[in-house]
Design a protein around this motif. Structure first.
Motif, PDB file in Angstrom:
ATOM      1  N   MET A 122       0.631  -0.868   0.007  1.00 23.67           N
ATOM      2  CA  MET A 122       0.031   0.024   0.132  1.00 23.67           C
ATOM      3  C   MET A 122       0.618   1.404   0.179  1.00 23.67           C
ATOM      4  O   MET A 122       2.041   1.671   0.750  1.00 23.67           O
ATOM      5  N   MET A 123       1.215   1.742  -0.786  1.00 23.99           N
ATOM      6  CA  MET A 123       1.793   3.506  -1.123  1.00 23.99           C
ATOM      7  C   MET A 123       1.251   4.218  -1.825  1.00 23.99           C
ATOM      8  O   MET A 123       0.412   3.944  -3.034  1.00 23.99           O
ATOM      9  N   PRO A 124       1.344   4.776  -1.779  1.00 26.19           N
ATOM     10  CA  PRO A 124       0.460   5.993  -2.704  1.00 26.19           C
ATOM     11  C   PRO A 124       1.033   6.380  -4.161  1.00 26.19           C
ATOM     12  O   PRO A 124       2.301   6.244  -4.448  1.00 26.19           O
ATOM     13  N   GLU A 125       0.603   7.224  -5.430  1.00 32.26           N
ATOM     14  CA  GLU A 125       1.298   7.057  -6.631  1.00 32.26           C
ATOM     15  C   GLU A 125       1.272   5.916  -7.499  1.00 32.26           C
ATOM     16  O   GLU A 125       1.028   5.617  -8.441  1.00 32.26           O
ATOM     17  N   LYS A 126       1.816   4.799  -7.219  1.00 38.68           N
ATOM     18  CA  LYS A 126       1.808   3.831  -7.578  1.00 38.68           C
ATOM     19  C   LYS A 126       1.786   2.698  -6.252  1.00 38.68           C
ATOM     20  O   LYS A 126       3.014   2.471  -5.267  1.00 38.68           O
ATOM     21  N   ASP A 127       0.963   1.993  -6.433  1.00 31.70           N
ATOM     22  CA  ASP A 127       1.239   0.844  -5.472  1.00 31.70           C
ATOM     23  C   ASP A 127       2.174  -0.331  -5.332  1.00 31.70           C
ATOM     24  O   ASP A 127       2.425  -0.345  -6.444  1.00 31.70           O
ATOM     25  N   GLY A 128       2.922  -1.338  -5.277  1.00 31.07           N
ATOM     26  CA  GLY A 128       3.471  -2.407  -4.333  1.00 31.07           C
ATOM     27  C   GLY A 128       3.243  -2.862  -5.890  1.00 31.07           C
ATOM     28  O   GLY A 128       4.423  -3.954  -6.241  1.00 31.07           O
ATOM     29  N   PHE A 129       2.122  -3.796  -5.911  1.00 33.57           N
ATOM     30  CA  PHE A 129       1.520  -4.092  -7.003  1.00 33.57           C
ATOM     31  C   PHE A 129       2.383  -3.686  -8.162  1.00 33.57           C
ATOM     32  O   PHE A 129       2.285  -4.593  -8.919  1.00 33.57           O
ATOM     33  N   THR A 130       1.575  -2.627  -8.396  1.00 38.29           N
ATOM     34  CA  THR A 130       1.722  -2.468 -10.073  1.00 38.29           C
ATOM     35  C   THR A 130       3.809  -2.077 -10.328  1.00 38.29           C
ATOM     36  O   THR A 130       4.481  -2.041 -10.516  1.00 38.29           O
ATOM     37  N   LEU A 131       3.671  -1.459  -8.894  1.00 36.96           N
ATOM     38  CA  LEU A 131       5.585  -1.510  -9.271  1.00 36.96           C
ATOM     39  C   LEU A 131       6.089  -2.657  -9.415  1.00 36.96           C
ATOM     40  O   LEU A 131       7.380  -2.741 -10.048  1.00 36.96           O
ATOM     41  N   ALA A 132       5.775  -3.603  -8.613  1.00 35.70           N
ATOM     42  CA  ALA A 132       6.407  -5.229  -8.867  1.00 35.70           C
ATOM     43  C   ALA A 132       6.206  -5.526 -10.232  1.00 35.70           C
ATOM     44  O   ALA A 132       6.960  -6.455 -10.991  1.00 35.70           O
ATOM     45  N   ARG A 133       5.010  -5.410 -11.367  1.00 33.86           N
ATOM     46  CA  ARG A 133       5.041  -5.699 -12.805  1.00 33.86           C
ATOM     47  C   ARG A 133       6.428  -4.974 -12.944  1.00 33.86           C
ATOM     48  O   ARG A 133       7.103  -5.141 -14.183  1.00 33.86           O
TER      49      ARG A 133
END
Length: 232
Positions: free
Chosen positions: A53-64
């Protein structure tokens, strides 16, 4: 080894970064997913630890996005939620582990080591040598035996640990504080005097080889000096 840590809680992120750096990791801390992906593009990392759970870009999106750039990079997700759907999503993306907050920092440390060892076998720590040559003597640490010409001197546990530390610092300074904290678990006047007694005992055990000497360095510690000493 370099870690990319993406964590939006600044206090928790700083504490975790400092803890990992104390254990010899090079950590880049980013407070949101956008900064994290920018850092990943610019740098080289061995593992990523991502808050979900992070602002601007969540961890799942970041991981992809990270996996598109480097499919082999190991990932650990951190989350305050223990929902089965989130865990499955994380593993589908390619997570190596999924850790729910709050967690034991030491457990995280061992998980990181295990993951890195799988991905980078060369990083597996080599075991400490158990046998040392000290001039003409041979020291077997675990058996607590000091031998010379077939004669065996059995050492006490403290004697063996102290000689082991001296061997690890062969021909170099073994700091007094290191021995007191590791063996006596206390740095005080009385424990320091106790260590001096044990040093005297070790000198007595090693007296039959003129090439071996334990030197007292005032205010610093001791040095095990061995002419042409070789550690096995």
């Amino acid at each position: 080894m370099k870690i990319l840590l993406a964590e939006d809680d600044p206090n928790f992120g700083i504490v975790l970064r400092d803890y990992l750096e104390l254990h010899d990791y090079d950590v880049t801390l980013c407070v949101n997913g956008c900064l994290a992906i920018s850092a990943f593009r610019k740098g080289t990392f061995d593992i990523c630890i991502l808050d979900v759970m992070m602002p601007e870009k969540d961890g799942f999106t970041l991981a992809r996005e990270i996996k598109k750039l480097n499919p082999d990079i190991p990932l650990i997700f951190l989350t305050a939620k223990a929902m089965k759907e989130d865990m499955l999503e994380g593993f589908k993306i390619g997570a190596d582990d999924y850790i729910t907050k709050p967690f034991d920092s030491e457990v995280l440390l061992y998980k990181i080591k295990a993951i890195l060892n799988r991905h980078h076998p060369s990083t597996i720590e080599k075991p400490e040598p158990d046998e040392y040559a000290i001039g003409k003597y041979r020291f077997l640490h675990k058996l607590r035996q000091l031998t010379l010409n077939g004669n065996i001197q059995k050492l006490s546990p403290k004697e063996a640990e102290l000689l082991h530390l001296l061997c690890q610092h062969l021909n170099d300074v073994m700091p007094r504080e290191l021995a007191l904290q590791n063996i006596w678990h206390e740095d005080s006047y009385f424990t320091a005097r106790s260590m001096d007694v044990y040093i005297a005992k070790l000198r007595k055990y090693l007296k039959d080889d003129a090439t071996v000497e334990i030197v007292n360095l005032h205010g610093q510690g001791y040095r095990l000096c061995v002419q042409q000493g070789v550690m096995l």
